[in-house]
Design a protein around this motif. Structure first.
Motif, PDB file in Angstrom:
ATOM      1  N   LEU A   1       0.956  -1.180   0.039  1.00  0.00           N
ATOM      2  CA  LEU A   1       0.299  -0.061   0.141  1.00  0.00           C
ATOM      3  C   LEU A   1       0.995   1.090   0.084  1.00  0.00           C
ATOM      4  O   LEU A   1       2.014   1.203   0.609  1.00  0.00           O
ATOM      5  N   ARG A   2       0.712   2.356  -0.792  1.00  0.00           N
ATOM      6  CA  ARG A   2       1.144   3.489  -0.835  1.00  0.00           C
ATOM      7  C   ARG A   2       0.339   4.530  -0.499  1.00  0.00           C
ATOM      8  O   ARG A   2      -0.887   4.767  -0.884  1.00  0.00           O
ATOM      9  N   VAL A   3       0.727   5.472   0.624  1.00  0.00           N
ATOM     10  CA  VAL A   3      -0.307   6.500   1.094  1.00  0.00           C
ATOM     11  C   VAL A   3       0.461   7.669   1.177  1.00  0.00           C
ATOM     12  O   VAL A   3       1.632   7.759   2.223  1.00  0.00           O
ATOM     13  N   PRO A   4       0.154   8.644   0.514  1.00  0.00           N
ATOM     14  CA  PRO A   4       0.639  10.071   0.711  1.00  0.00           C
ATOM     15  C   PRO A   4       0.177  10.854   1.909  1.00  0.00           C
ATOM     16  O   PRO A   4      -1.066  10.986   2.124  1.00  0.00           O
ATOM     17  N   ILE A   5       0.994  11.190   3.001  1.00  0.00           N
ATOM     18  CA  ILE A   5       0.514  12.181   3.998  1.00  0.00           C
ATOM     19  C   ILE A   5       1.759  13.173   3.998  1.00  0.00           C
ATOM     20  O   ILE A   5       2.392  13.349   5.139  1.00  0.00           O
ATOM     21  N   PRO A   6       1.929  14.243   3.130  1.00  0.00           N
ATOM     22  CA  PRO A   6       3.156  14.890   2.954  1.00  0.00           C
ATOM     23  C   PRO A   6       2.953  16.257   4.237  1.00  0.00           C
ATOM     24  O   PRO A   6       1.768  16.495   4.600  1.00  0.00           O
ATOM     25  N   TYR A   7       4.118  16.426   4.601  1.00  0.00           N
ATOM     26  CA  TYR A   7       4.258  17.529   5.685  1.00  0.00           C
ATOM     27  C   TYR A   7       5.082  18.594   4.860  1.00  0.00           C
ATOM     28  O   TYR A   7       6.125  18.222   4.434  1.00  0.00           O
ATOM     29  N   GLU A   8       4.698  19.966   5.350  1.00  0.00           N
ATOM     30  CA  GLU A   8       5.815  20.891   5.045  1.00  0.00           C
ATOM     31  C   GLU A   8       6.948  20.783   5.608  1.00  0.00           C
ATOM     32  O   GLU A   8       7.430  20.466   6.772  1.00  0.00           O
ATOM     33  N   ASP A   9       8.095  20.937   4.913  1.00  0.00           N
ATOM     34  CA  ASP A   9       9.410  20.862   5.228  1.00  0.00           C
ATOM     35  C   ASP A   9       9.812  22.062   6.234  1.00  0.00           C
ATOM     36  O   ASP A   9       9.850  23.094   5.889  1.00  0.00           O
ATOM     37  N   PRO A  10      10.270  21.615   7.569  1.00  0.00           N
ATOM     38  CA  PRO A  10      10.542  22.593   8.025  1.00  0.00           C
ATOM     39  C   PRO A  10      11.941  23.538   8.189  1.00  0.00           C
ATOM     40  O   PRO A  10      12.330  24.647   8.640  1.00  0.00           O
ATOM     41  N   LYS A  11      12.386  22.883   6.953  1.00  0.00           N
ATOM     42  CA  LYS A  11      13.900  23.423   6.506  1.00  0.00           C
ATOM     43  C   LYS A  11      13.905  24.627   6.059  1.00  0.00           C
ATOM     44  O   LYS A  11      14.542  25.482   6.073  1.00  0.00           O
ATOM     45  N   ILE A  12      12.607  25.152   5.770  1.00  0.00           N
ATOM     46  CA  ILE A  12      12.327  26.735   4.935  1.00  0.00           C
ATOM     47  C   ILE A  12      12.613  27.521   6.041  1.00  0.00           C
ATOM     48  O   ILE A  12      12.718  28.699   6.058  1.00  0.00           O
ATOM     49  N   ALA A  13      12.816  27.133   7.420  1.00  0.00           N
ATOM     50  CA  ALA A  13      12.889  28.191   8.460  1.00  0.00           C
ATOM     51  C   ALA A  13      14.486  28.030   9.082  1.00  0.00           C
ATOM     52  O   ALA A  13      14.864  28.788   9.846  1.00  0.00           O
ATOM     53  N   ASP A  14      15.229  27.162   8.374  1.00  0.00           N
ATOM     54  CA  ASP A  14      16.472  27.283   8.776  1.00  0.00           C
ATOM     55  C   ASP A  14      17.250  28.403   8.776  1.00  0.00           C
ATOM     56  O   ASP A  14      17.127  29.311   7.876  1.00  0.00           O
ATOM     57  N   ASN A  15      18.149  28.574   9.733  1.00  0.00           N
ATOM     58  CA  ASN A  15      18.826  29.945  10.058  1.00  0.00           C
ATOM     59  C   ASN A  15      18.202  31.176  10.036  1.00  0.00           C
ATOM     60  O   ASN A  15      18.586  32.187   9.770  1.00  0.00           O
ATOM     61  N   THR A  16      16.905  31.265  10.540  1.00  0.00           N
ATOM     62  CA  THR A  16      16.179  32.269  10.889  1.00  0.00           C
ATOM     63  C   THR A  16      15.537  32.162  12.377  1.00  0.00           C
ATOM     64  O   THR A  16      15.652  31.379  12.924  1.00  0.00           O
ATOM     65  N   ASP A  17      14.772  33.420  12.801  1.00  0.00           N
ATOM     66  CA  ASP A  17      14.328  33.307  14.197  1.00  0.00           C
ATOM     67  C   ASP A  17      13.186  32.415  14.334  1.00  0.00           C
ATOM     68  O   ASP A  17      12.937  32.473  15.310  1.00  0.00           O
ATOM     69  N   GLN A  18      12.757  31.960  13.163  1.00  0.00           N
ATOM     70  CA  GLN A  18      11.500  31.162  13.464  1.00  0.00           C
ATOM     71  C   GLN A  18      11.887  29.678  13.330  1.00  0.00           C
ATOM     72  O   GLN A  18      10.840  28.739  13.370  1.00  0.00           O
ATOM     73  N   GLU A  19      13.149  29.312  13.295  1.00  0.00           N
ATOM     74  CA  GLU A  19      13.727  27.902  13.048  1.00  0.00           C
ATOM     75  C   GLU A  19      13.239  26.788  14.033  1.00  0.00           C
ATOM     76  O   GLU A  19      12.484  25.991  13.985  1.00  0.00           O
ATOM     77  N   ALA A  20      13.588  27.273  15.362  1.00  0.00           N
ATOM     78  CA  ALA A  20      12.958  26.196  16.610  1.00  0.00           C
ATOM     79  C   ALA A  20      11.422  26.243  16.540  1.00  0.00           C
ATOM     80  O   ALA A  20      10.941  25.072  16.551  1.00  0.00           O
ATOM     81  N   SER A  21      10.784  27.225  16.584  1.00  0.00           N
ATOM     82  CA  SER A  21       9.214  27.198  16.413  1.00  0.00           C
ATOM     83  C   SER A  21       8.780  26.393  15.285  1.00  0.00           C
ATOM     84  O   SER A  21       7.634  25.612  15.391  1.00  0.00           O
ATOM     85  N   LYS A  22       9.313  26.643  14.074  1.00  0.00           N
ATOM     86  CA  LYS A  22       8.777  25.724  12.648  1.00  0.00           C
ATOM     87  C   LYS A  22       9.102  24.347  13.047  1.00  0.00           C
ATOM     88  O   LYS A  22       8.157  23.323  12.619  1.00  0.00           O
ATOM     89  N   TYR A  23      10.135  23.888  13.549  1.00  0.00           N
ATOM     90  CA  TYR A  23      10.568  22.519  14.173  1.00  0.00           C
ATOM     91  C   TYR A  23       9.610  21.967  14.928  1.00  0.00           C
ATOM     92  O   TYR A  23       9.124  20.770  14.867  1.00  0.00           O
ATOM     93  N   ASP A  24       9.268  22.719  15.958  1.00  0.00           N
ATOM     94  CA  ASP A  24       8.474  22.204  16.920  1.00  0.00           C
ATOM     95  C   ASP A  24       7.014  22.119  16.454  1.00  0.00           C
ATOM     96  O   ASP A  24       6.224  21.326  16.821  1.00  0.00           O
ATOM     97  N   GLU A  25       6.564  23.044  15.539  1.00  0.00           N
ATOM     98  CA  GLU A  25       5.256  22.981  15.129  1.00  0.00           C
ATOM     99  C   GLU A  25       4.921  21.629  14.292  1.00  0.00           C
ATOM    100  O   GLU A  25       4.009  21.031  14.334  1.00  0.00           O
ATOM    101  N   ARG A  26       6.071  21.198  13.299  1.00  0.00           N
ATOM    102  CA  ARG A  26       6.100  20.033  12.547  1.00  0.00           C
ATOM    103  C   ARG A  26       6.007  18.772  13.658  1.00  0.00           C
ATOM    104  O   ARG A  26       5.374  17.747  13.161  1.00  0.00           O
ATOM    105  N   CYS A  27       7.004  18.912  14.553  1.00  0.00           N
ATOM    106  CA  CYS A  27       6.911  17.693  15.504  1.00  0.00           C
ATOM    107  C   CYS A  27       5.550  17.775  16.206  1.00  0.00           C
ATOM    108  O   CYS A  27       5.321  16.359  16.127  1.00  0.00           O
TER     109      CYS A  27
END
Length: 259
Positions: free
Chosen positions: A217-243
């Protein structure tokens, strides 16, 4: 302590097409900037209410927040998660292993987070026997230290032995399974190669790998990549949001298996 190896199976024939166009992104990914090491928590563990495993206390509190958010999952995503849950339930009812492989391009962020949370949720609901979780990518990089740090903030204990592609040791309970998390390609010796659900956790891998050999079975459940916030002041919050999003959906998935 029982050890679970994270892995994935994608055939060699698809490697070139799946990874084409991603090499520059992988090369520029600052995967080794942080050396993340955490001591395993062994004191003051608490038993999650109504369940049978003793999680670390900080993680147990986090899980209560996760469970409170399950009803807010969009219905279309619940429907996808229920497909996976039905596969798992059917396998367990037949006394067969239920294998879940979480697939992302670089096996560095979302696929690892999904695998760890799926395993944790299965243990929380006391249904882990026979449920095997794996992760991998179309190319190997490393489990990104930003994602590792987000998992630590959620309450996991993580040990980093060092190296270019560290084999992190991740635990959710003193007596729980030890998850060995490292980035790997499809042909890693620890990978499952048949009779598994291919869970596509990123849209890029989903688009570039429309067929996963060996997958039932193949099931897509894509998540936005938190990498978009790397090296910004939103980095930790974006990773926590995805987690938190991934944790909530993996707990919903396993709650449907429990039902």
């Amino acid at each position: 302590m029982k050890k679970t190896i994270l892995s994935i199976s994608i055939t060699m024939a698809l490697l070139s097409s799946c990874s084409q166009g991603n090499k520059d992104q992988a090369a520029n990914d600052p995967i080794n900037e942080v050396n993340v090491v955490a001591e395993v928590k062994t004191e003051n563990t608490s038993k999650p209410k109504g369940e049978g495993i003793t999680m670390y206390p900080e993680l147990s509190k986090y899980i209560e927040t996760v469970k409170a958010g399950m009803e807010a999952i969009p219905q279309d995503r619940k429907n996808q998660l229920k497909k996976i849950a039905l596969f798992v339930k059917t396998k367990k009812q037949s006394n067969e292993d239920a294998n879940l492989t979480f697939i992302c391009t670089h096996n560095s962020r979302r696929s690892h987070m999904s695998q760890i949370w799926a395993s944790t949720a299965a243990n929380y609901y006391n249904i882990a026997d026979g449920i095997n979780t794996f992760s991998g990518g179309t190319e190997a990089t490393a489990f990104n230290p930003r994602a590792v740090a987000a998992m630590q903030r959620a309450g996991f204990a993580v040990e980093n032995p060092g190296g270019d592609n560290p084999h992190y040791k991740v635990t959710f309970a003193t007596e729980g399974a030890e998850l060995e998390c490292f980035s790997k390609k499809y042909d890693d010796p620890t990978n499952i190669n048949e009779n598994f659900v291919a869970v596509m956790t990123c849209s890029e891998a989903d688009k570039n790998c429309p067929f996963i050999p060996g997958a039932t079975l193949r099931v897509p459940i894509p998540y936005e990549d938190p990498k978009i916030a790397d090296n910004t002041d939103q980095e930790a919050s974006k990773y926590d949001e995805r987690c938190l999003q991934i944790a909530t959906e993996m707990f919903y998935l396993m709650s449907q298996v429990k039902v």
